[in-house]
Design an enzyme around this catalytic site. Structure first.
Site, PDB file in Angstrom:
ATOM      1  N   CYS A 150      -6.542 -10.848  10.911  1.00 13.07           N
ATOM      2  CA  CYS A 150      -7.818 -11.141  11.578  1.00 13.07           C
ATOM      3  C   CYS A 150      -8.130 -12.627  11.411  1.00 13.07           C
ATOM      4  CB  CYS A 150      -8.938 -10.258  11.038  1.00 13.07           C
ATOM      5  SG  CYS A 150      -9.246 -10.461   9.284  1.00 13.07           S
ATOM      6  N   GLY A 166      -9.283   1.425   4.746  1.00 15.17           N
ATOM      7  CA  GLY A 166      -8.624   2.585   5.335  1.00 15.17           C
ATOM      8  C   GLY A 166      -8.968   2.880   6.782  1.00 15.17           C
ATOM      9  N   CYS A 221      -1.256  -2.528   3.358  1.00 14.12           N
ATOM     10  CA  CYS A 221      -2.463  -3.199   2.852  1.00 14.12           C
ATOM     11  C   CYS A 221      -3.624  -2.463   3.508  1.00 14.12           C
ATOM     12  CB  CYS A 221      -2.445  -4.668   3.228  1.00 14.12           C
ATOM     13  SG  CYS A 221      -1.083  -5.553   2.472  1.00 14.12           S
ATOM     14  N   ALA A 222      -4.012  -1.360   2.935  1.00 10.84           N
ATOM     15  CA  ALA A 222      -4.717  -0.346   3.717  1.00 10.84           C
ATOM     16  C   ALA A 222      -6.227  -0.291   3.551  1.00 10.84           C
ATOM     17  CB  ALA A 222      -4.134   1.025   3.378  1.00 10.84           C
ATOM     18  N   ALA A 223      -6.768  -0.791   2.443  1.00  9.05           N
ATOM     19  CA  ALA A 223      -8.199  -0.569   2.173  1.00  9.05           C
ATOM     20  C   ALA A 223      -9.077  -1.404   3.095  1.00  9.05           C
ATOM     21  CB  ALA A 223      -8.497  -0.935   0.722  1.00  9.05           C
TER      22      ALA A 223
HETATM   23  N1  SAM Z   1      -5.947  -2.407   6.911  1.00  9.64           N
HETATM   24  C1  SAM Z   1      -7.286  -2.419   6.360  1.00  9.64           C
HETATM   25  C2  SAM Z   1      -8.223  -1.658   7.281  1.00  9.64           C
HETATM   26  O1  SAM Z   1      -7.987  -1.637   8.489  1.00  9.64           O
HETATM   27  O2  SAM Z   1      -9.203  -1.070   6.790  1.00  9.64           O
HETATM   28  C3  SAM Z   1      -7.767  -3.817   6.057  1.00  9.64           C
HETATM   29  C4  SAM Z   1      -6.825  -4.553   5.143  1.00  9.64           C
HETATM   30  S1  SAM Z   1      -7.365  -6.133   4.612  1.00  9.64           S
HETATM   31  C5  SAM Z   1      -6.963  -7.117   5.983  1.00  9.64           C
HETATM   32  C6  SAM Z   1      -6.107  -6.580   3.489  1.00  9.64           C
HETATM   33  C7  SAM Z   1      -6.013  -5.705   2.241  1.00  9.64           C
HETATM   34  O3  SAM Z   1      -4.824  -6.078   1.565  1.00  9.64           O
HETATM   35  C8  SAM Z   1      -7.130  -5.854   1.233  1.00  9.64           C
HETATM   36  O4  SAM Z   1      -7.763  -4.620   1.036  1.00  9.64           O
HETATM   37  C9  SAM Z   1      -6.414  -6.297  -0.056  1.00  9.64           C
HETATM   38  O5  SAM Z   1      -6.940  -5.682  -1.217  1.00  9.64           O
HETATM   39  C10 SAM Z   1      -5.008  -5.825   0.197  1.00  9.64           C
HETATM   40  N2  SAM Z   1      -3.916  -6.539  -0.514  1.00  9.64           N
HETATM   41  C11 SAM Z   1      -3.815  -7.870  -0.766  1.00  9.64           C
HETATM   42  N3  SAM Z   1      -2.655  -8.117  -1.391  1.00  9.64           N
HETATM   43  C12 SAM Z   1      -2.001  -6.932  -1.519  1.00  9.64           C
HETATM   44  C13 SAM Z   1      -0.761  -6.552  -2.098  1.00  9.64           C
HETATM   45  N4  SAM Z   1       0.048  -7.439  -2.651  1.00  9.64           N
HETATM   46  N5  SAM Z   1      -0.435  -5.239  -2.066  1.00  9.64           N
HETATM   47  C14 SAM Z   1      -1.257  -4.324  -1.514  1.00  9.64           C
HETATM   48  N6  SAM Z   1      -2.438  -4.631  -0.961  1.00  9.64           N
HETATM   49  C15 SAM Z   1      -2.812  -5.921  -0.965  1.00  9.64           C
END
Ligand code: SAM
Length: 458
Positions: A373, A247, A243-245
């Site tokens: 978080c 990034g 769940c990277a965005a």
């Molecule tokens: N790890 C990121 C960073 O450090 O920049 C922050 C991640 S944020 C806590 C959670 C992310 O999970 C969101 O960008 C969301 O779009 C994504 N997300 C939610 N459900 C998901 C799924 N089923 N598969 C992939 N990504 C998912």
């Protein structure tokens, strides 16, 4: 005495959180009064920014000291009073972090001419940003370039876009100078680029990093940087960030690997995946491959079919990071959250589905890190208890560095298990009067609320 209110939550959410922070195990350990005090402190500190700004230095591109000196030079140039000494300290236990103290709340007089901004913009201003036009909801009828205005934050999202003024529930965050006139904000086809209001007297003073050394420093909360180190990526490995965005952690992982190996970054929202790619490009990282994909489905049904992108055969990765979507109740500053109890409590089932995929995708002998978080037990310690029961071949591992507190009581975990968990708990330290403690010590305690668990698959 604080000038800000506590975070504003729906009463049902406040009661739910109280039941978490005053659960039976906590009451037995610290008593009712202490537990209630901690809970009230939590509500108060969530609406305030942390006492420091944390940036991650691109030590894969230059040595930390060199980045620190360059940053000092750039911030001095951007500073309104260049004679002012800019304090930038290193962290004794996190070798790619630079910390800058935040000065506030400062005595600033509110003016009659006012710009009203939305929640996201208001939080960014409290952490040092200027006001950008998309964040502006209301401003004076005849506002022109050069006008000195106060900036307030619409607490409940009730201000109408384009209004001249707003009398609802709002919080003052400082004064600034308009760099754009009213008609350019609301009458243009597209929101104009550049700064809308340059903050000259913010309530909390910390540098704006807009355009400052974009490939060498990356704004990131301290616990988020700790996650990358806890994962422990090694050059040449294949790592999955599920769940990277946008990034931040993906780029950190690639940097820690010296850009040698492969970091696969997945996110299910397409334009967020573009942000991962942009950040990777900005930080000159080639080893990141980003895909738009639902990570719940990231395990391939046909393990014999090897493809470059998702889905992947089981046991494809040396390490997996699940930085899970969560209720985000640890984010600071956060002045209000309008979510219902149902929305707040909706994440655990999705987190478990993602966890199932994570466990399958990590190799035997590989590492899985789970982080959030947020501050609830259901998304943190209770998920760990569930994971240990559901996947008996997972064991909890010590974390390095371990600078947060241990896990919170209430999920039936043993004392030894709790010691292996890392929970950043600003309510345990906030408003301690010892301002003489080194900045790094204060920074370790006064963070966003955050949780990290590290597992080994045996
Ligand atoms: N790890 C990121 C960073 O450090 O920049 C922050 C991640 S944020 C806590 C959670 C992310 O999970 C969101 O960008 C969301 O779009 C994504 N997300 C939610 N459900 C998901 C799924 N089923 N598969 C992939 N990504 C998912």
């Amino acid at each position: 005495m604080s000038i800000f209110p506590r975070i504003s939550l729906k009463p049902e959410v406040t009661e739910y959180l109280r039941s978490v922070f005053l659960n039976k195990e906590v009451l037995a350990a610290v008593g009712h009064q202490e537990a209630e005090q901690r809970f009230q402190k939590l509500l108060l500190c969530l609406s305030h920014p942390p006492s420091h700004t944390c940036v991650r230095a691109s030590t894969h591109l230059a040595p930390l000291e060199e980045i620190r000196e360059k940053l000092r030079g750039e911030l001095k140039k951007a500073c309104s009073s260049p004679a002012e000494e800019i304090q930038i300290v290193t962290h004794p236990r996190v070798d790619d972090v630079l910390l800058l103290p935040v000065d506030g709340p400062r005595p600033v007089t509110q003016l009659s001419s006012e710009v009203v901004v939305g929640a996201q913009c208001g939080s960014a201003v409290l952490r040092g940003a200027h006001v950008f036009p998309p964040g502006i909801i209301a401003c004076p009828k005849f506002m022109k370039v050069g006008d000195v205005v106060s900036v307030s934050f619409d607490l409940e999202g009730r201000c109408t876009r384009g209004a001249f003024s707003f009398q609802g529930n709002k919080v003052f965050v400082g004064n600034g100078v308009a760099e754009i006139d009213r008609s350019s904000i609301f009458c243009a086809d597209e929101p104009p680029r550049g700064v809308g209001v340059r903050m000259v007297e913010p309530l909390y003073r910390s540098p704006s990093f807009d355009g400052i050394l974009p490939s060498l420093v990356f704004l990131q909360n301290l616990p988020s940087v700790v996650v990358g180190h806890v994962l422990g990526p090694q050059p040449g490995e294949r790592i999955l960030d599920m769940c990277a965005a946008p990034g931040g952690k993906t780029c950190h992982i690639a940097a820690l690997m010296g850009d040698q190996g492969e970091v696969v970054a997945l996110d299910r929202i397409r334009n967020k995946v573009d942000q991962i790619r942009q950040n990777a490009q900005l930080l000159h990282l080639q080893s990141i491959k980003a895909y738009c994909f639902n990570s719940v489905r990231a395990v391939s049904d046909d393990p014999s079919q090897e493809t470059e992108g998702p889905p992947f055969p089981p046991e494809s990765f040396d390490r997996v990071l699940l930085d899970a979507p969560c209720s985000s109740l640890g984010q600071r500053p956060s002045m209000s959250c309008t979510w219902s109890l149902k929305e707040t409590c909706s994440y655990p089932p999705l987190q478990r589905k993602l966890f199932h995929a994570a466990v399958q995708l990590v190799k035997k002998g590989g590492v899985l890190v789970y982080s959030t978080c947020t501050v609830t037990l259901a998304e943190n310690e209770e998920q760990v208890a569930w994971a240990l029961k559901t996947f008996p071949y997972l064991t909890l591992q010590p974390q390095e560095p371990h600078i947060g507190a241990e896990g919170m009581l209430g999920a039936g975990l043993s004392a030894e298990q709790l010691r292996l968990l890392q929970r950043f708990r600003p309510e345990l330290s906030w408003e301690q009067t010892d301002t003489t403690a080194p900045l790094a010590c204060r920074a370790d305690r006064d963070t966003i609320g955050f949780f990290i668990a590290k597992f080994l698959k045996i």
